[in-house]
Design an enzyme around this catalytic site. Structure first.
Site, PDB file in Angstrom:
ATOM      1  N   ARG A  66       1.351  11.008  13.829  1.00 18.57           N
ATOM      2  CA  ARG A  66       0.088  10.548  13.278  1.00 18.57           C
ATOM      3  C   ARG A  66      -0.390   9.345  14.077  1.00 18.57           C
ATOM      4  NH1 ARG A  66      -2.776  14.157  10.606  1.00 18.57           N
ATOM      5  NH2 ARG A  66      -1.925  14.793   8.593  1.00 18.57           N
ATOM      6  N   GLU A  94      -4.364  27.026   6.206  1.00 19.21           N
ATOM      7  CA  GLU A  94      -3.612  25.886   6.747  1.00 19.21           C
ATOM      8  C   GLU A  94      -2.105  26.119   6.620  1.00 19.21           C
ATOM      9  OE1 GLU A  94      -4.359  23.375   8.547  1.00 19.21           O
ATOM     10  OE2 GLU A  94      -6.530  23.288   8.391  1.00 19.21           O
ATOM     11  N   GLU A  98       0.061  26.276  10.078  1.00 17.61           N
ATOM     12  CA  GLU A  98       1.016  25.197  10.369  1.00 17.61           C
ATOM     13  C   GLU A  98       2.472  25.624  10.212  1.00 17.61           C
ATOM     14  OE1 GLU A  98      -1.692  21.228   9.545  1.00 17.61           O
ATOM     15  OE2 GLU A  98       0.110  21.516   8.337  1.00 17.61           O
ATOM     16  N   GLU A 140      -4.829  23.886  18.846  1.00 19.55           N
ATOM     17  CA  GLU A 140      -4.360  23.631  20.220  1.00 19.55           C
ATOM     18  C   GLU A 140      -3.984  22.172  20.475  1.00 19.55           C
ATOM     19  OE1 GLU A 140      -8.713  23.190  22.375  1.00 19.55           O
ATOM     20  OE2 GLU A 140      -7.470  24.940  22.807  1.00 19.55           O
TER      21      GLU A 140
END
Lengths: 186, 186
Positions: A66, A94, A98, A140
């Site tokens: 992060r 999602e 993920e 990406e």
């Protein structure tokens, strides 16, 4: 929804500051209830979805870097809404992108504004507990590792600071509540 | 704290965008783990404290207008940290300024990043359960009403959307957990 807006702040002028990929920023010049003026810094965000995904009594999490925090964090799968996207479809998307896990159904747990003092971001938290495994397909510019952890490990990660974001902590509270009462919601 | 930073994003350049009263904004140009470059929008915030304040088995909340949301919200007392301020002193200060209630002691419940995808804001949640009443003294641009509500009312406010921010929902989960287990923390 009954709302007491007696302290409403009337916008006199909106000053656009920045338009980015994820957020935009504006400064609102407002008139306060006492007649004085003030400025409010407002971050606009499209909103996000997150999934408490449970498989065999364990939670699926992703570890990712992060930039805003300058370190990696373990979080539940989440991402921002695409324009016009259905919330539940976004949550399933999602989760699959993920982690590779797929689910036919997600159920709402809670929706909350993350930082109402300066941002309009709303986070919609769902639970999914009938999952099938597949292949992850992250964006990406997204690099992450998937992990499947017990409630005890989640609590340890919180104590260690490896889990430290609002949505994942809310999800772990919801999971703990489900263990105690059979319900994820308050 | 062991951290897996293998997907670290190296800052190539930081572009300052805005410096406000509450937040600042920068765009970081980063090198990704695959060698490509990307930009990250980063909001900087000084951090905040919030208090789950319990009196006679009820929670003290404040209703205030939130410009970012365009409506009023019921939240637990909270505010941003002043430079160099001790977290517990800040929590006691915000509780007293916003509600008039004073306490000699606050205990940590949880600390979390509100929006790790774009902001470094961290929220430190405390609990205070031995309170004495006094007089509120909010900031000059802060207008709010104080209310004392039961857990059942808090749940109803969540269902109605009057409570809908991360810190207050985390606090209500913690309060519910305390009812069930005697502990506020996970």
């Amino acid at each position: 929804m009954k709302m007491n807006n007696k302290y409403e702040e009337i916008t006199i002028k909106t000053e656009p500051i920045f338009q980015g990929k994820v957020i935009s920023l504006q400064v609102d010049h407002v008139r306060l209830p006492n007649g004085e003026t003030a400025t409010r810094e407002v971050v606009k965000h499209p909103g996000a979805v997150a999934v408490l995904a449970i498989k065999d009594d364990k939670m699926i999490v992703v570890e990712q870097y992060r930039k805003a925090l300058g370190r990696s964090q373990v979080e539940i799968p989440a991402g921002k809404l695409e324009q016009g996207e259905d919330l539940m479809e976004a949550a399933k998307r999602e989760l699959e992108e993920e982690t590779g896990y797929r689910c036919d159904e997600v159920r709402p747990v809670s929706s909350f504004y993350t930082s109402p003092g300066f941002a309009d971001e709303i986070l919609h938290l769902f639970v999914a507990d009938r999952l099938s495994a597949g292949e992850a397909n992250p964006d990406e510019d997204e690099f992450l590792d998937c992990e499947v952890i017990s409630l005890e490990t989640a609590k340890r990660y919180i104590a260690e600071g490896r889990i430290s974001d609002a949505k994942t902590i809310a999800a772990v509270y919801a999971w703990q509540l489900h263990r105690l009462t059979g319900s994820y919601t308050l």
